[in-house]
Scaffold this motif. Structure first.
Motif, short mmCIF file in Angstrom:
data_model
loop_
_atom_site.label_atom_id
_atom_site.label_comp_id
_atom_site.label_asym_id
_atom_site.label_seq_id
_atom_site.Cartn_x
_atom_site.Cartn_y
_atom_site.Cartn_z
N LEU A 154 -11.73 9.95 6.87
CA LEU A 154 -10.45 9.25 6.82
C LEU A 154 -10.02 9.40 5.29
CD1 LEU A 154 -8.30 7.85 8.30
CD2 LEU A 154 -9.57 5.95 7.75
N THR A 155 -9.06 10.04 5.03
CA THR A 155 -8.45 10.21 3.65
C THR A 155 -7.52 9.34 3.34
OG1 THR A 155 -7.03 11.93 4.09
CG2 THR A 155 -9.11 12.47 3.66
N ILE A 156 -7.15 9.06 1.96
CA ILE A 156 -5.92 8.24 1.70
C ILE A 156 -4.74 8.91 2.33
CG2 ILE A 156 -4.53 7.41 -0.09
CD1 ILE A 156 -7.28 6.19 -0.05
N PRO A 157 -4.37 10.45 2.42
CA PRO A 157 -3.13 10.73 2.93
C PRO A 157 -3.05 10.62 4.65
CG PRO A 157 -4.03 12.42 1.39
CD PRO A 157 -5.01 11.30 1.72
N ASP A 158 -4.52 10.46 5.07
CA ASP A 158 -4.40 10.19 6.71
C ASP A 158 -4.09 8.79 6.63
OD1 ASP A 158 -5.45 12.57 7.20
OD2 ASP A 158 -7.67 11.74 7.04
N LEU A 159 -4.47 7.63 6.00
CA LEU A 159 -3.98 6.43 5.83
C LEU A 159 -2.75 6.17 5.70
CD1 LEU A 159 -5.79 4.11 6.90
CD2 LEU A 159 -6.17 3.42 4.47
N ILE A 160 -2.13 6.90 4.61
CA ILE A 160 -0.81 6.63 4.51
C ILE A 160 -0.05 7.15 5.77
CG2 ILE A 160 1.39 7.94 3.21
CD1 ILE A 160 -0.52 8.27 0.90
N GLY A 161 -0.48 8.22 6.43
CA GLY A 161 0.36 8.61 7.55
C GLY A 161 0.23 7.87 8.69
N VAL B 68 -3.44 -5.30 4.64
CA VAL B 68 -3.89 -4.27 4.79
C VAL B 68 -5.19 -4.07 5.76
CG1 VAL B 68 -5.18 -2.14 3.36
CG2 VAL B 68 -2.90 -3.08 2.64
N THR B 69 -6.06 -5.16 5.77
CA THR B 69 -7.10 -5.53 6.39
C THR B 69 -6.92 -5.30 7.69
OG1 THR B 69 -7.15 -7.74 6.02
CG2 THR B 69 -8.41 -6.42 4.46
N GLN C 246 -9.27 0.86 -4.15
CA GLN C 246 -9.86 -0.33 -3.92
C GLN C 246 -9.55 -1.19 -2.68
OE1 GLN C 246 -12.36 -1.67 -5.90
NE2 GLN C 246 -12.99 -2.91 -4.30
N ALA C 247 -8.29 -1.10 -2.59
CA ALA C 247 -7.60 -1.85 -1.09
C ALA C 247 -8.23 -1.27 0.09
CB ALA C 247 -5.90 -1.53 -1.28
N VAL C 248 -8.54 0.19 -0.05
CA VAL C 248 -9.11 0.88 1.20
C VAL C 248 -10.38 0.32 1.24
CG1 VAL C 248 -9.68 2.93 2.13
CG2 VAL C 248 -7.43 2.88 1.22
N GLN C 249 -11.25 0.46 0.24
CA GLN C 249 -12.59 -0.07 0.07
C GLN C 249 -12.64 -1.55 0.44
OE1 GLN C 249 -13.66 0.91 -3.76
NE2 GLN C 249 -14.09 3.18 -3.51
N ASP C 250 -12.06 -2.35 0.09
CA ASP C 250 -12.25 -3.67 0.66
C ASP C 250 -11.62 -3.74 2.10
OD1 ASP C 250 -12.49 -4.42 -2.07
OD2 ASP C 250 -10.49 -5.07 -2.29
N ALA C 251 -10.80 -3.03 2.53
CA ALA C 251 -10.34 -2.86 4.32
C ALA C 251 -11.45 -2.50 4.93
CB ALA C 251 -9.07 -2.39 4.28
N ALA C 252 -12.26 -1.54 4.30
CA ALA C 252 -13.34 -0.85 5.10
C ALA C 252 -14.45 -1.87 5.19
CB ALA C 252 -13.62 0.25 4.31
N ARG C 253 -14.73 -2.65 3.95
CA ARG C 253 -15.64 -3.44 3.94
C ARG C 253 -15.61 -4.69 5.04
NH1 ARG C 253 -16.60 -1.98 -1.10
NH2 ARG C 253 -15.04 -3.18 -1.96
N ALA C 254 -14.25 -5.06 5.00
CA ALA C 254 -14.04 -6.24 5.95
C ALA C 254 -13.84 -5.80 7.39
CB ALA C 254 -12.56 -6.83 5.65
N PHE D 22 0.97 -1.13 0.28
CA PHE D 22 0.01 -0.06 -0.07
C PHE D 22 0.89 1.26 0.19
CE2 PHE D 22 -2.18 3.25 2.11
CZ PHE D 22 -3.29 3.40 1.42
N LEU D 23 1.92 1.21 0.85
CA LEU D 23 2.84 2.63 0.96
C LEU D 23 3.38 2.81 -0.32
CD1 LEU D 23 3.95 2.26 4.53
CD2 LEU D 23 2.26 4.02 3.71
N THR D 24 3.99 1.64 -0.95
CA THR D 24 4.75 1.64 -2.00
C THR D 24 3.89 2.52 -3.18
OG1 THR D 24 6.29 -0.24 -1.38
CG2 THR D 24 6.17 0.41 -3.80
N ALA D 25 2.70 1.83 -3.31
CA ALA D 25 1.81 2.36 -4.34
C ALA D 25 1.29 3.67 -4.17
CB ALA D 25 0.67 1.41 -4.32
N ALA D 26 0.92 3.99 -2.69
CA ALA D 26 0.52 5.23 -2.63
C ALA D 26 1.45 6.31 -2.72
CB ALA D 26 -0.10 5.31 -1.10
#
Length: 126
Positions: free
Chosen positions: A86-93, A107-108, A51-59, A26-30
């Motif tokens: 919760l934004t992608i930059p928040d999650l990156i941090g 990631v989940t 999609q990775a974030v959405q999948d993790a949120a659903r799980a 995730f970090l590499t891609a983001a």
């Protein structure tokens, strides 16, 4: 020889987007997308990160629902779906805060840990 050529898959015009399974992935891609700036927003790689974030949120939501159905205490108390800020930059941090030794976790799992830290139930009950 012709039969084999017809059976072989056509070469892809776009390289395959790597699967995002771990915090490291995730970090590499983001981080690569952040380096592209606005140009990275509409790419297959950006779609993979979202999609990775959405999948993790659903799980995570499924785990919360399962806990509730068993009468167990929730591990956290996030706002209703769509209301968490919760934004992608928040999650990156948040993911960057994980020690390197823990970046191979799924990631989940990491998303669930972040949600537990961000939305403790004690704060939700006050």
């Amino acid at each position: 020889m012709t039969a084999l050529a017809l059976q072989a898959p056509a070469p892809s015009l776009h390289p395959a987007t790597p699967s995002i399974e771990t915090v490291r992935d995730f970090l590499t891609a983001a981080e690569a997308l952040m380096a592209k700036g606005a140009d990275g927003v509409r790419t297959p790689e950006a779609d993979a990160v979202r999609q990775a974030v959405q999948d993790a949120a659903r799980a995570y939501r499924a785990t919360l629902a399962e806990s509730a159905s068993r009468g167990e205490a929730a591990p956290s108390c996030p706002p209703p779906p769509g209301q968490a800020q919760l934004t992608i930059p928040d999650l990156i941090g948040d993911f960057q805060a994980f020690p390197d030794a823990n970046r191979d976790m799924p990631v989940t799992t990491a998303f669930a840990l972040v949600m537990t830290l961000r939305y403790p139930c004690a704060a939700a009950q006050k």
